[in-house]
Design a protein around this motif. Sequence first.
Motif, PDB file in Angstrom:
ATOM      1  N   SER A  53       0.735  -1.234  -0.101  1.00 14.93           N
ATOM      2  CA  SER A  53       0.127  -0.011   0.100  1.00 14.93           C
ATOM      3  C   SER A  53       0.819   1.133   0.161  1.00 14.93           C
ATOM      4  O   SER A  53       0.614   2.268  -0.781  1.00 14.93           O
ATOM      5  N   GLY A  54       2.008   1.211   0.668  1.00 16.77           N
ATOM      6  CA  GLY A  54       2.974   2.207   0.564  1.00 16.77           C
ATOM      7  C   GLY A  54       3.413   2.647  -0.658  1.00 16.77           C
ATOM      8  O   GLY A  54       3.725   3.470  -1.178  1.00 16.77           O
ATOM      9  N   TRP A  55       3.879   1.392  -1.417  1.00 13.11           N
ATOM     10  CA  TRP A  55       4.319   1.456  -2.668  1.00 13.11           C
ATOM     11  C   TRP A  55       3.400   2.004  -3.724  1.00 13.11           C
ATOM     12  O   TRP A  55       3.842   2.887  -4.603  1.00 13.11           O
ATOM     13  N   LEU A  56       2.172   1.658  -3.510  1.00 10.79           N
ATOM     14  CA  LEU A  56       0.956   2.053  -4.263  1.00 10.79           C
ATOM     15  C   LEU A  56       0.933   3.552  -3.947  1.00 10.79           C
ATOM     16  O   LEU A  56       0.798   4.586  -5.009  1.00 10.79           O
ATOM     17  N   TYR A  57       0.849   4.012  -2.744  1.00  6.51           N
ATOM     18  CA  TYR A  57       0.765   5.588  -2.545  1.00  6.51           C
ATOM     19  C   TYR A  57       1.916   6.436  -2.972  1.00  6.51           C
ATOM     20  O   TYR A  57       1.510   7.439  -4.046  1.00  6.51           O
ATOM     21  N   VAL A  58       2.943   5.845  -2.894  1.00  7.12           N
ATOM     22  CA  VAL A  58       4.436   6.911  -3.393  1.00  7.12           C
ATOM     23  C   VAL A  58       4.408   6.570  -5.048  1.00  7.12           C
ATOM     24  O   VAL A  58       4.824   7.722  -5.438  1.00  7.12           O
ATOM     25  N   SER A  59       3.659   5.640  -5.476  1.00  7.49           N
ATOM     26  CA  SER A  59       3.475   5.536  -7.033  1.00  7.49           C
ATOM     27  C   SER A  59       2.749   6.691  -7.716  1.00  7.49           C
ATOM     28  O   SER A  59       2.765   7.128  -8.835  1.00  7.49           O
ATOM     29  N   THR A  60       1.676   6.976  -7.058  1.00 11.44           N
ATOM     30  CA  THR A  60       0.849   8.126  -7.160  1.00 11.44           C
ATOM     31  C   THR A  60       1.399   9.464  -7.465  1.00 11.44           C
ATOM     32  O   THR A  60       1.057  10.297  -8.249  1.00 11.44           O
ATOM     33  N   GLN A  61       2.737   9.622  -6.666  1.00 11.33           N
ATOM     34  CA  GLN A  61       3.434  11.120  -6.652  1.00 11.33           C
ATOM     35  C   GLN A  61       2.477  12.100  -6.559  1.00 11.33           C
ATOM     36  O   GLN A  61       2.416  13.080  -7.050  1.00 11.33           O
ATOM     37  N   GLY A  65       1.789   2.418 -13.814  1.00  7.99           N
ATOM     38  CA  GLY A  65       1.883   3.923 -14.397  1.00  7.99           C
ATOM     39  C   GLY A  65       1.070   5.177 -13.741  1.00  7.99           C
ATOM     40  O   GLY A  65       0.564   5.934 -14.270  1.00  7.99           O
ATOM     41  N   LEU A  66       0.828   4.856 -12.433  1.00  2.00           N
ATOM     42  CA  LEU A  66       0.113   5.768 -11.697  1.00  2.00           C
ATOM     43  C   LEU A  66       0.575   7.307 -11.758  1.00  2.00           C
ATOM     44  O   LEU A  66      -0.028   8.124 -11.876  1.00  2.00           O
ATOM     45  N   SER A  67       2.003   7.369 -11.809  1.00  2.00           N
ATOM     46  CA  SER A  67       2.627   8.642 -11.877  1.00  2.00           C
ATOM     47  C   SER A  67       2.158   9.399 -13.198  1.00  2.00           C
ATOM     48  O   SER A  67       2.405  10.747 -13.063  1.00  2.00           O
ATOM     49  N   GLU A  68       1.782   8.613 -14.353  1.00  2.62           N
ATOM     50  CA  GLU A  68       1.493   9.241 -15.458  1.00  2.62           C
ATOM     51  C   GLU A  68       0.034   9.748 -15.803  1.00  2.62           C
ATOM     52  O   GLU A  68      -0.493  10.060 -16.645  1.00  2.62           O
ATOM     53  N   ALA A  69      -0.723   9.156 -14.725  1.00  3.20           N
ATOM     54  CA  ALA A  69      -2.339   9.166 -14.724  1.00  3.20           C
ATOM     55  C   ALA A  69      -2.735  10.596 -14.528  1.00  3.20           C
ATOM     56  O   ALA A  69      -1.994  11.505 -14.364  1.00  3.20           O
ATOM     57  N   SER A  70      -3.820  10.792 -14.682  1.00  2.28           N
ATOM     58  CA  SER A  70      -4.593  12.240 -14.351  1.00  2.28           C
ATOM     59  C   SER A  70      -4.445  12.650 -13.041  1.00  2.28           C
ATOM     60  O   SER A  70      -4.282  11.789 -12.242  1.00  2.28           O
ATOM     61  N   GLY A  71      -4.256  13.954 -12.821  1.00  2.06           N
ATOM     62  CA  GLY A  71      -4.444  14.316 -11.631  1.00  2.06           C
ATOM     63  C   GLY A  71      -5.360  13.921 -10.611  1.00  2.06           C
ATOM     64  O   GLY A  71      -5.230  13.666  -9.326  1.00  2.06           O
ATOM     65  N   ALA A  72      -6.525  13.783 -11.253  1.00  2.00           N
ATOM     66  CA  ALA A  72      -8.017  13.246 -10.301  1.00  2.00           C
ATOM     67  C   ALA A  72      -7.662  11.873  -9.877  1.00  2.00           C
ATOM     68  O   ALA A  72      -7.988  11.621  -8.718  1.00  2.00           O
ATOM     69  N   LEU A  73      -7.346  11.045 -10.967  1.00  2.00           N
ATOM     70  CA  LEU A  73      -6.937   9.629 -10.435  1.00  2.00           C
ATOM     71  C   LEU A  73      -5.968   9.502  -9.459  1.00  2.00           C
ATOM     72  O   LEU A  73      -6.110   8.692  -8.500  1.00  2.00           O
ATOM     73  N   ARG A  74      -4.732  10.236  -9.593  1.00  2.69           N
ATOM     74  CA  ARG A  74      -3.371  10.378  -8.766  1.00  2.69           C
ATOM     75  C   ARG A  74      -4.103  10.686  -7.558  1.00  2.69           C
ATOM     76  O   ARG A  74      -3.603   9.971  -6.232  1.00  2.69           O
ATOM     77  N   GLN A  75      -4.851  11.715  -7.217  1.00  2.00           N
ATOM     78  CA  GLN A  75      -5.444  12.092  -6.097  1.00  2.00           C
ATOM     79  C   GLN A  75      -6.139  11.194  -5.251  1.00  2.00           C
ATOM     80  O   GLN A  75      -6.186  10.837  -4.138  1.00  2.00           O
ATOM     81  N   GLN A  76      -7.263  10.561  -6.191  1.00  2.00           N
ATOM     82  CA  GLN A  76      -7.965   9.513  -5.628  1.00  2.00           C
ATOM     83  C   GLN A  76      -7.301   8.420  -5.098  1.00  2.00           C
ATOM     84  O   GLN A  76      -7.587   7.724  -3.902  1.00  2.00           O
ATOM     85  N   ALA A  77      -6.431   7.618  -6.031  1.00  2.00           N
ATOM     86  CA  ALA A  77      -5.648   6.598  -5.546  1.00  2.00           C
ATOM     87  C   ALA A  77      -4.577   7.115  -4.454  1.00  2.00           C
ATOM     88  O   ALA A  77      -4.556   6.078  -3.597  1.00  2.00           O
ATOM     89  N   ALA A  78      -4.159   8.186  -4.316  1.00  2.00           N
ATOM     90  CA  ALA A  78      -3.099   8.467  -3.239  1.00  2.00           C
ATOM     91  C   ALA A  78      -4.031   8.308  -1.769  1.00  2.00           C
ATOM     92  O   ALA A  78      -3.652   8.126  -0.705  1.00  2.00           O
TER      93      ALA A  78
END
Length: 428
Positions: A107-115, A139-152
């Motif tokens: 889960s931590g790896w997933l979180y930092v992957s969102t950048q 590829g979360l770091s390349e996703a849209s801001g909205a998706l990155r924020q939600q995933a983070a």
Amino acid sequence: MGSTRRYTTVAITLHWVIAAFIVANIGLGVWMSWAIDSPSVRAYAVNVFQWHKSLGLAVLALSLLRLAWRLLYPPPAPPPHMRRWERALAAFTHCVFYALMIAIPLSGWLYVSTQWRGDGAFNIPTLWFGLFEVPHLFGLSEASGALRQQAAALAFGAHGAMALALVILLVLHIGAALRHQFIQRDGVLARMLPSLASPAQVDVTEVSPKPSARSMAAAGGTLLVAVLLVAYATTTRLAPDPVAAATSKASVLRALVTANGTRVQPWQLIAETSHIRFAGIHAGRAFNGHFGAWLAALHIDRQAPQESFLAAVVATGSATTGVSLHDRSLPQGEWFDVGNHPYATFTSTTIESLGDNRYAIEGVLTIKNNTLPLAPLTLSINGDTLQLSGTLELDRASVDLGMESDPAGEYVSRTVEIDIAVDAVASD
């Protein structure tokens, strides 16, 4: 005197190494959660953040290895006096432990992957103990801001909740171990601490039964997952040496030997005394760096200075401060974006004679397709030698450096000072 089995040496070693990493990481996580927002200790918090991530990934790999070993070599049977519900509870607790030891780092790896952090981007690479860069998941770091924020938000919430559950489970686990050792006096703790004889003087011996085919298959599958994770982390995003990559493209840089159709005066650069350096503040701490690969072309017409010309190309991938975190960050998209913009250029617009073979050179700097005028550089020519020097202040915003995750200069100073010194001698 009774006799009981203890855990294997490998199991004991993995148990205590993982336990030490977990306890250390809990402390680091609690401290950095507030320190990252405190300017006085922010530089330390940034380093601790890397250690926290590195330890977490180490726990993930070691936990998978520990699980595989447990499947190969089942643990000793519980003491005969334990009731059925106590055995069931102990087995359930161990299952939850393994689940958390694997799920929390993931889960931590997933979180930092969102950048992402809070309501904005937070682009910081994960460097495993400074040895290599760990890739981002899915590829979360390349996703849209909205998706990155939600995933983070989801990953961070799960990470914190599971970490709290692990702390509670650790307290209960330690309490149960002490109960076995000092109240029931059944030697259970001694099985994991071979140097500790139990109060009942239990004869603790290590027994390693031959693994069954089923246990070997299960362990093999677990180890395969661990190997794939390590391979993925160590082979992805291993960028080539930026200086070597820039030097290999010297033919592009050497295209500056002619400028505006004029013959360029051949000058031999004195590398030992020439540099393009930059300096600023990161997390409250000063940093100094330089560019390792650059070339310049100069044409000076002493009779008609207006016909003179200076051009330079700097390989942005050669920027380094000697700090691994900086050097891994600078080539990325929101900084120099080396993949799309491998070079920064300087082109003179006017060269004015100041007398005594001294010239003031004004020009424009282009970084990532952003062009801005710079303060004059000073050129002095004395026979067969020349000196070019200048100190410039660059606002990161003017050339779009680090503006996604740090537009206000909270972590990296908005103003970066550039120092230029070029010494050269005329050549045939």
